[in-house]
Scaffold this motif. Structure first.
Motif: not given
Length: 128
Positions: A7, A9, A45, A51, A54, A66, A68
């Motif tokens: 994941t 940002g 977000p 995120p 972050s 964000v 994934t």
């Protein structure tokens, strides 16, 4: 050993004199392009939500995503799509961040930018 999802940002910068509507439009466009890839999720977000990983980079809800991906090798495809999106405007730039490791890309391509991108991808387990 099963690989864990990655994941990260994204902070989108459209231009110094951009208004919130332009930023929202660019963010939505990039989100649609990333969702067309084999990613797990591309989320906006909520205000005040940072995120995962972050630390050190404040991402406002406006101009932030964000992402994934199920496997780190998919980062190559995501970054390639982002670079393509950036190429549409020299005004655009993006900051990608995984666990505090930030990569800033601009709409202007260069050998140095490509080298830094390759290094960033290697640090996060993406195969070249």
């Amino acid at each position: 050993m099963e690989e864990r999802p990655v994941t990260f940002g994204i902070h989108i910068i459209v231009g110094a004199d951009s208004d919130p509507e332009e930023i929202a439009k660019a963010t939505s466009q990039l989100r649609r392009e990333l969702l067309a890839l084999d990613v797990e999720a591309v989320e906006v977000p909520q205000e005040g939500e940072a995120p995962p990983g972050s630390k050190g980079l404040e991402l406002a809800a406006l101009g932030a995503l964000v992402v994934t991906v199920a496997r780190s090798p998919l980062l190559n495809s995501v970054v390639a799509a982002i670079r393509s999106w950036l190429g549409a405007s020299q005004q655009r730039s993006i900051k990608l961040q995984i666990a505090g490791d930030v990569l800033e890309l601009t709409g202007v391509s260069s050998k140095e930018q490509r080298r830094l991108t390759d290094e960033w991808l290697r640090r996060h387990g993406s195969q070249q």
